[in-house]
Write an enzyme that holds these catalytic residues in place. Sequence first.
Site, PDB file in Angstrom:
ATOM      1  N   ARG A 169       0.854  -1.203   0.000  1.00 14.78           N
ATOM      2  CA  ARG A 169       0.000   0.000   0.000  1.00 14.78           C
ATOM      3  C   ARG A 169       0.886   1.249   0.000  1.00 14.78           C
ATOM      4  O   ARG A 169       0.626   2.221  -0.676  1.00 14.78           O
ATOM      5  CB  ARG A 169      -0.961   0.007   1.204  1.00 14.78           C
ATOM      6  CG  ARG A 169      -1.650   1.361   1.401  1.00 14.78           C
ATOM      7  CD  ARG A 169      -2.952   1.333   2.199  1.00 14.78           C
ATOM      8  NE  ARG A 169      -2.948   0.428   3.337  1.00 14.78           N
ATOM      9  CZ  ARG A 169      -2.315   0.633   4.492  1.00 14.78           C
ATOM     10  NH1 ARG A 169      -1.618   1.743   4.685  1.00 14.78           N
ATOM     11  NH2 ARG A 169      -2.363  -0.264   5.448  1.00 14.78           N
ATOM     12  N   TYR A 206     -16.853  16.894 -14.666  1.00 17.17           N
ATOM     13  CA  TYR A 206     -17.240  15.476 -14.732  1.00 17.17           C
ATOM     14  C   TYR A 206     -18.287  15.162 -13.650  1.00 17.17           C
ATOM     15  O   TYR A 206     -18.135  15.589 -12.493  1.00 17.17           O
ATOM     16  CB  TYR A 206     -15.989  14.613 -14.539  1.00 17.17           C
ATOM     17  CG  TYR A 206     -16.273  13.127 -14.556  1.00 17.17           C
ATOM     18  CD1 TYR A 206     -16.581  12.475 -15.750  1.00 17.17           C
ATOM     19  CD2 TYR A 206     -16.250  12.379 -13.388  1.00 17.17           C
ATOM     20  CE1 TYR A 206     -16.857  11.127 -15.768  1.00 17.17           C
ATOM     21  CE2 TYR A 206     -16.517  11.020 -13.399  1.00 17.17           C
ATOM     22  CZ  TYR A 206     -16.819  10.404 -14.593  1.00 17.17           C
ATOM     23  OH  TYR A 206     -17.100   9.066 -14.612  1.00 17.17           O
ATOM     24  N   ASP A 259      -8.048  18.551 -14.163  1.00 12.72           N
ATOM     25  CA  ASP A 259      -8.344  17.197 -14.637  1.00 12.72           C
ATOM     26  C   ASP A 259      -7.989  17.185 -16.125  1.00 12.72           C
ATOM     27  O   ASP A 259      -8.683  17.768 -16.948  1.00 12.72           O
ATOM     28  CB  ASP A 259      -9.836  16.907 -14.396  1.00 12.72           C
ATOM     29  CG  ASP A 259     -10.232  15.497 -14.834  1.00 12.72           C
ATOM     30  OD1 ASP A 259      -9.543  14.926 -15.707  1.00 12.72           O
ATOM     31  OD2 ASP A 259     -11.234  14.983 -14.318  1.00 12.72           O
ATOM     32  N   LYS A 299      -9.002   6.307 -19.403  1.00 15.29           N
ATOM     33  CA  LYS A 299      -9.330   6.818 -20.731  1.00 15.29           C
ATOM     34  C   LYS A 299      -8.104   6.730 -21.649  1.00 15.29           C
ATOM     35  O   LYS A 299      -7.659   5.647 -21.934  1.00 15.29           O
ATOM     36  CB  LYS A 299      -9.891   8.232 -20.607  1.00 15.29           C
ATOM     37  CG  LYS A 299     -10.919   8.402 -19.459  1.00 15.29           C
ATOM     38  CD  LYS A 299     -12.218   7.648 -19.674  1.00 15.29           C
ATOM     39  CE  LYS A 299     -13.108   7.546 -18.440  1.00 15.29           C
ATOM     40  NZ  LYS A 299     -13.435   8.809 -17.797  1.00 15.29           N
TER      41      LYS A 299
HETATM   42  C1  LIG Z   1     -13.938   9.141 -16.421  1.00 12.36           C
HETATM   43  C2  LIG Z   1     -13.558  10.435 -15.862  1.00 12.36           C
HETATM   44  C3  LIG Z   1     -13.321  10.598 -14.482  1.00 12.36           C
HETATM   45  C4  LIG Z   1     -13.507   9.466 -13.489  1.00 12.36           C
HETATM   46  O1  LIG Z   1     -12.535   8.478 -13.660  1.00 12.36           O
HETATM   47  P1  LIG Z   1     -12.762   6.922 -13.307  1.00 12.36           P
HETATM   48  O2  LIG Z   1     -11.504   6.304 -13.772  1.00 12.36           O
HETATM   49  O3  LIG Z   1     -13.983   6.485 -14.061  1.00 12.36           O
HETATM   50  O4  LIG Z   1     -12.983   6.836 -11.841  1.00 12.36           O
HETATM   51  C5  LIG Z   1     -12.899  11.838 -14.044  1.00 12.36           C
HETATM   52  N1  LIG Z   1     -12.752  12.875 -14.890  1.00 12.36           N
HETATM   53  C6  LIG Z   1     -12.996  12.770 -16.216  1.00 12.36           C
HETATM   54  C7  LIG Z   1     -12.807  13.958 -17.099  1.00 12.36           C
HETATM   55  C8  LIG Z   1     -13.412  11.556 -16.744  1.00 12.36           C
HETATM   56  O5  LIG Z   1     -13.657  11.457 -18.060  1.00 12.36           O
END
Ligand SMILES: *Cc1c(COP(=O)(O)O)cnc(C)c1O
Length: 393
Positions: A58, A110, A182, A207
């Site tokens: 961890r 998001y 983000d 993604k």
């Molecule tokens: C998908 C997404 C998230 C969340 O991420 P997860 O891996 O699904 O927890 C956060 N911000 C953006 C812009 C996203 O497209």
Amino acid sequence: MESDMITEADLQSLISTLVIHGGTEGDERTGAVSVPIYQTSTYKQQELGVNSGYEYSRTGNPTREALEILIKELEAGATGLAFASGMAAITAVLMLLKSGDSVIIPSNIYGGTFRILDKIFKNFNIDYEIVDTSDLEEVEKRINPKVKAILIESPANPLLTITDIRGISEIAHRHGALVIVDNTFMTPYLQRPLNLGADIVLHSATKYLGGHSDVIAGLVVAKGNNIGERLKFIQNATGGVLSPFDSWLLVRGIKTLTVRMDRHVENAEYLVEYLKNHAGVTKIYYPGLPENEGYSVHKQQAYGPGAMISFVLSEDYDIKEFFRNIKVITLGESLGGVESLVSHPASMTHASIPYEVRQKVGIVDNLIRLSVGIEDSGTLINDLENAFKKAGK
Ligand SMILES: *Cc1c(COP(=O)(O)O)cnc(C)c1O
């Protein structure tokens, strides 16, 4: 490689090499070129108080660490950290805040980020304020002593709204607030927020970074050592770490990031040209179109328009028929994988936003979002053309 020595311009020319040779390369013991998967929870200690640098997975794991060093180098920061999902990464970052603090977010953040602030952090007396961050004057007007962070996405979902990261950073820092970006839609290949003034950059690595729709993961990079150390403490204390295997999948995925992104963008630009002139499309949102709001700001802060496109289907077309007849492009949530995906924000990703608000911000019922994959672009256009033909009223 020593990222501290690399200028922003150098980094863009080096990044195609860095995605492959950055971070920890291979395995010193055997010469294996692929970093080993250290599937272990604990480590043998030589004697009391003497260990190899790893005590418990961890806290630290060599495979996860290989990924953490790699993302730190790509985003030109001081500390990289890997989490079990994008949401776990966002949660850890928000834990830097204290009771009584507030965070500014735009309305098109998001959905999961909004939900965690609205339904969880609010219970801990950490508040949020929704501000149109694409309007710097508005941000300047609304920032107040309670605001300790501004959390943005640029481009933001689903209308690809652009926020000036340099401008936001200048305002935030004057008021003692952190800037958190983000960067999921852009990746460090197309945009590096820390070099634009942000303090923390994060990703849903699920993604584009993973890129193959086969792993859920989150990454955070802090610009400064101080915030980096605090986040590392939070990561170990709260425990939302990425597994060794999933860390390895990401290291592997990132190796092809720049070639994938080049192809994603090439395909997206091709599709935009096609959609722009189509009678079935009344409006198109894409950061690469000069007529798009935010075009010039995006051009100044990013190295490309990305591969997310949103468009409004004409009332002369039946939207259900349109979705029913798309065959190669897959109907589904998520984005950034090698396969093209199509979604309907009003009923899928943004369904939790009330109808009136959706109308007001432009998430109309005929809005369609495309995550353009790396298939043959002609095939993608044929797929869309067939769907348009079948959906015409
Ligand atoms: C998908 C997404 C998230 C969340 O991420 P997860 O891996 O699904 O927890 C956060 N911000 C953006 C812009 C996203 O497209």
